[in-house]
Design an enzyme around this catalytic site. Structure first.
Site, PDB file in Angstrom:
ATOM      1  N   ASN A   1      34.091 -11.331  19.975  1.00 35.01           N
ATOM      2  CA  ASN A   1      33.699 -10.094  19.772  1.00 35.01           C
ATOM      3  C   ASN A   1      31.738 -10.204  19.963  1.00 35.01           C
ATOM      4  O   ASN A   1      31.534  -8.915  20.896  1.00 35.01           O
ATOM      5  CB  ASN A   1      33.022  -9.703  17.904  1.00 35.01           C
TER       6      ASN A   1
ATOM      7  N   ASP B   1      33.255  -0.696  16.864  1.00 34.13           N
ATOM      8  CA  ASP B   1      33.326  -1.055  17.705  1.00 34.13           C
ATOM      9  C   ASP B   1      31.900  -2.691  17.731  1.00 34.13           C
ATOM     10  O   ASP B   1      32.197  -4.184  17.745  1.00 34.13           O
ATOM     11  CB  ASP B   1      32.890  -0.593  18.943  1.00 34.13           C
TER      12      ASP B   1
ATOM     13  N   ASP C   1      38.692 -13.994  15.554  1.00 32.44           N
ATOM     14  CA  ASP C   1      37.294 -13.370  14.777  1.00 32.44           C
ATOM     15  C   ASP C   1      37.659 -12.362  15.048  1.00 32.44           C
ATOM     16  O   ASP C   1      37.430 -11.826  15.932  1.00 32.44           O
ATOM     17  CB  ASP C   1      36.296 -13.940  14.456  1.00 32.44           C
TER      18      ASP C   1
ATOM     19  N   HIS D   1      36.750  -5.343  15.018  1.00 25.93           N
ATOM     20  CA  HIS D   1      34.921  -4.442  16.736  1.00 25.93           C
ATOM     21  C   HIS D   1      35.721  -4.700  18.127  1.00 25.93           C
ATOM     22  O   HIS D   1      35.121  -4.802  18.450  1.00 25.93           O
ATOM     23  CB  HIS D   1      34.235  -5.123  15.781  1.00 25.93           C
TER      24      HIS D   1
ATOM     25  N   GLU E   1      41.765 -12.316  11.928  1.00 27.63           N
ATOM     26  CA  GLU E   1      41.176 -12.159  11.040  1.00 27.63           C
ATOM     27  C   GLU E   1      40.696 -10.101  10.853  1.00 27.63           C
ATOM     28  O   GLU E   1      40.294  -9.613  12.243  1.00 27.63           O
ATOM     29  CB  GLU E   1      39.785 -12.187  10.620  1.00 27.63           C
TER      30      GLU E   1
END
Length: 495
Positions: free
Chosen positions: A105, A198, A235, A239, A265
């Site tokens: 991310n 995001d 992870d 987002h 997740e």
């Protein structure tokens, strides 16, 4: 022979930053299979912005596994690259799979700032501008001088990011949307906690940039060829645009490991529909942590006998998508003082682990702090320091052994009482089955059928919470007791 799988999450948020985790796990690798551990999820192994103190989620360099002198350290919080690879080797020698934690991310700790045009956004929505376009100094240039181009000479700059959380020249935190060539808006994501979610933190990676996608695939190739992991934990999927993780997994599965396991997740509070939308958007290519079930367990533990145990699986992923659900009681995000603190009370944890370990549905994940216990001190939301004790769950090793040796076969549920529920696992040719009964109220008992083939046989409580034996009648039924606020697991008495 069929074997029930169990993941062990081998870390907790406050594990000491002493570089010992990889060696500790390597030393214990030979002991874990006896308890039925078949896979271990380890924390992000990459160098973080805080160097040896970093937990790995403020990721700085994907290619530094504790090999280069960057951020004032060679090793990471958990050890060196050599120790990491040795740990994986030891686990594989003992038949245990390794799931690597992957952070796609964001990046943190840039080597240089750049002048970047941004709009400052309302942090409550992420999409409503609260400024005209302004130019700021943003931490968006990653050159990795300590690595010197080894493994990859890719340089990250502001074209690779959609937004940042800090204006260095203004010394101001916020949500700053970079006005780049891909769009002045954020990437589309499924999470609807904000108008667009995001942006989470730090320097948010821009996946509309094709060179970024290609670099992350090449890193995945290097990482797999270096470490040889068996699966990944992804992870912060909420987002990230939902089209990139399955593209990355397709690349990895088609080129390197066709059965690469993946669990994501996606923190949803109690919103099962968000998980199901994400599964649909990613074509079911990613298992998901059953966050709604975790909240059910947390609420049940706090409500005591006021909670209706027969509804414990309502609104859970394991009830609607059992083949994709990874069930858990707690993890590093839910433990006390963490931002997502939503703990399960210690008295209820043996019941909670019975609910995820001894049933047919779901792929259970055991938390390090419940397995080993932990204590730590940290500042709470009240600004004061608190000393936290998380005791190890003494019943957990026995519950794991029951899963490994007994909890097989068809399942018959007795969810007919709000304070006492049970089920029978009928067993198979290799495993004898078991009977599970839970109470969140007073001492109780339940008539459950194990089959006429067991008439006259004796059952004993494997957990030894109840001492007397249960004798099965001529109809194949037994009356199985349980103590108040407890769990018992009944198995055939050995001759």
């Amino acid at each position: 022979m069929e074997t029930n799988g169990v993941i062990l999450q081998y870390f907790e948020w406050y594990y000491p930053a002493d570089g010992t985790l990889w060696n500790k796990l390597a030393d214990e690798a030979e002991h874990l299979p006896a308890l039925g551990i078949t896979a271990v999820w380890v924390p992000s192994a990459c160098k973080g912005a805080e160097g040896a103190k970093s937990r790995g989620y403020d990721i700085y360099d994907h290619y530094d596994l504790g090999e280069f002198n960057q951020k004032d350290t060679v090793r990471t919080k958990y050890g060196t690259k050599e120790q990491y690879l040795n740990m994986i080797k030891k686990l594989h020698e003992n038949g245990i799979q390794v799931y690597a934690d992957i952070v796609l991310n964001h990046l943190a700790g840039a080597d240089e700032n750049e002048k970047v045009w941004v709009k400052k956004m309302d942090p409550e929505t992420n999409v409503d501008p609260i400024s005209e376009p302004i130019q700021i100094e943003a931490s968006t240039r990653f050159t990795y001088p300590g690595r010197g181009g080894k493994y990859s000479d890719f340089v990250w700059d502001y074209h690779c990011f959609s937004g940042v959380g800090y204006a260095a020249d203004l010394q101001e935190k916020g949500v700053f949307k970079i006005q780049n060539e891909y769009d002045t808006k954020w990437e589309e994501v499924i999470g609807n906690d904000k108008a667009n979610y995001d942006f989470l933190m730090l320097s948010d990676i821009e996946y509309r940039n094709p060179v970024v996608r290609e670099e992350m695939k090449q890193w995945g190739k290097w990482y797999y060829e270096t470490a040889g992991f068996d699966g990944v934990r992804l992870d912060a999927l909420k987002h990230i645009t939902p089209d990139f993780p399955p593209e990355w997994l397709d690349f990895m599965r088609e080129n390197f490991k066709s059965d690469l396991f993946a669990v994501g997740e996606y923190w949803t509070d109690k919103k099962l529909d968000q998980l199901e939308k994400y599964i649909k958007a990613t074509q079911g290519k990613i298992h998901m942590f059953d966050v709604p079930l975790h909240y059910n367990l947390s609420v049940a533990s706090k409500c005591n006998q006021e909670y209706n145990l027969s509804t414990i699986f309502d609104n859970s992923l394991v009830s609607t998508q059992p083949s994709l659900a990874v069930t858990f009681v707690e993890n590093h995000d839910t433990q006390p003082i963490q931002s997502l603190e939503s703990g399960v009370e210690p008295w209820f944890k043996p019941l909670a682990y019975a609910l995820i370990l001894l049933r047919k549905e779901g792929y259970p994940c055991v938390f390090y702090a419940d397995f080993y216990g932990t204590s730590y001190e940290d500042k709470g939301k009240d600004g004061k320091y608190h000393k936290i004790e998380m005791p190890k769950i003494k019943e957990l090793p026995k519950l794991l052994v029951i899963r490994k040796h007994y909890a097989y076969g068809d399942q018959k549920d007795y969810f007919d009482n709000s304070n006492c529920i049970g089920w029978v696992r009928e067993g198979n040719d290799e495993h004898p089955g078991c009977v599970v009964i839970l109470s969140n109220g007073e001492n109780s008992e339940k008539n459950m059928e194990v089959g006429k083939q067991h008439s006259g046989k004796h059952y004993v409580d494997f957990l030894q919470n109840v001492n007397e034996e249960v004798i099965i009648d001529e109809n194949g039924t037994g009356t199985f007791p349980v103590n108040k606020k407890s769990v018992s697991v009944w198995v055939l008495k050995e001759n």
